[in-house]
Design a protein around this motif. Structure first.
Motif, short mmCIF file in Angstrom:
data_model
loop_
_atom_site.label_atom_id
_atom_site.label_comp_id
_atom_site.label_asym_id
_atom_site.label_seq_id
_atom_site.Cartn_x
_atom_site.Cartn_y
_atom_site.Cartn_z
N GLY A 161 -40.44 0.62 -17.07
CA GLY A 161 -40.71 0.40 -18.50
C GLY A 161 -41.61 -0.81 -18.71
O GLY A 161 -42.50 -0.79 -19.56
N GLY A 168 -45.08 0.12 -18.03
CA GLY A 168 -45.64 0.84 -19.18
C GLY A 168 -46.20 -0.11 -20.22
O GLY A 168 -47.28 0.12 -20.78
N ASP A 169 -45.50 -1.21 -20.47
CA ASP A 169 -45.99 -2.21 -21.43
C ASP A 169 -47.28 -2.86 -20.95
O ASP A 169 -48.22 -3.06 -21.72
CB ASP A 169 -44.93 -3.29 -21.66
N ALA A 222 -49.44 -1.59 -18.77
CA ALA A 222 -50.50 -0.57 -18.79
C ALA A 222 -51.04 -0.38 -20.20
O ALA A 222 -52.25 -0.16 -20.37
CB ALA A 222 -49.95 0.74 -18.23
N THR A 223 -50.19 -0.47 -21.20
CA THR A 223 -50.64 -0.36 -22.59
C THR A 223 -51.64 -1.46 -22.91
O THR A 223 -52.68 -1.21 -23.52
CB THR A 223 -49.45 -0.39 -23.56
N LEU A 249 -49.53 6.27 -20.55
CA LEU A 249 -49.21 6.22 -19.13
C LEU A 249 -48.72 7.61 -18.75
O LEU A 249 -47.62 8.02 -19.12
CB LEU A 249 -48.15 5.15 -18.85
N TYR A 264 -46.66 8.44 -12.50
CA TYR A 264 -46.74 7.65 -11.27
C TYR A 264 -46.94 8.61 -10.10
O TYR A 264 -46.27 9.63 -10.02
CB TYR A 264 -45.44 6.86 -11.04
N CYS A 272 -50.55 -5.11 -13.52
CA CYS A 272 -51.28 -3.85 -13.30
C CYS A 272 -52.75 -4.22 -13.11
O CYS A 272 -53.33 -4.94 -13.92
CB CYS A 272 -51.14 -2.89 -14.47
N CYS A 307 -49.70 -1.21 -9.64
CA CYS A 307 -48.68 -1.99 -10.35
C CYS A 307 -47.77 -2.69 -9.35
O CYS A 307 -47.33 -2.08 -8.38
CB CYS A 307 -47.85 -1.07 -11.24
N ALA A 335 -50.10 4.14 -10.78
CA ALA A 335 -49.92 4.83 -12.07
C ALA A 335 -51.26 5.38 -12.56
O ALA A 335 -52.32 4.85 -12.23
CB ALA A 335 -49.34 3.87 -13.10
N LEU A 364 -53.24 6.14 -16.07
CA LEU A 364 -53.34 5.85 -17.49
C LEU A 364 -54.42 6.75 -18.07
O LEU A 364 -55.50 6.87 -17.46
CB LEU A 364 -53.71 4.38 -17.67
#
Length: 135
Positions: A41, A44-45, A47-48, A61, A64, A83, A97, A128, A130
């Motif tokens: 999680g 994910g933050d 990557a955003t 995302l 993986y 990341c 990551c 990951a 994106l």
């Protein structure tokens, strides 16, 4: 006319890092262990933010292709999640990551004791994908 070499994209190597304290409320198992999804999680933050910086959009995302859990994450840890953009496609970006514990609680020394880890302890590595909207 020749296409530009995607390896020459100056956005390659863009790196974003977040740090987060892992609260005791997230301890899920004995020994104050936290489940692996917590770190995913956090990726994910991060990557955003990569998508916002690179493309002006939060992106998505998508998944993986590889995840390795290398060590435990515990309540009371301070995690550093990074990341790095390693490949750029037309609508996708491949990210490397990594998560490291940079500080850890030491309850054996006292209820609020903690120490900075030098060097940090690697705990999760992942690759990951994106996806961002078409420009």
């Amino acid at each position: 006319m020749t296409e530009p070499d995607p390896r020459d994209d100056s956005r390659l190597g863009l790196t974003v890092t977040h740090r987060r304290y892992v609260p005791y409320a997230h301890a899920h198992y004995g020994g104050a262990l936290v489940d692996g999804a917590y770190t995913l999680g956090l990726f994910g933050d991060v990557a955003t933010e990569v998508a916002i910086v690179m493309d002006g959009d939060e992106g998505l995302l998508a998944g993986y292709s590889e995840v390795s859990f290398l060590g435990p994450v515990r309540a009371g840890d301070v995690l550093e999640a990074t990341c790095e953009v390693v490949r750029i496609g037309r609508r996708s970006r491949e990210l490397r990551c990594t998560a490291r514990v940079v500080a850890r609680a030491e309850p054996e020394r006292g209820p609020s004791a903690a120490a900075v880890l030098d060097p940090p302890l690697p705990v999760v590595e992942a690759t990951a994908t994106l996806v961002v909207p078409t420009p």
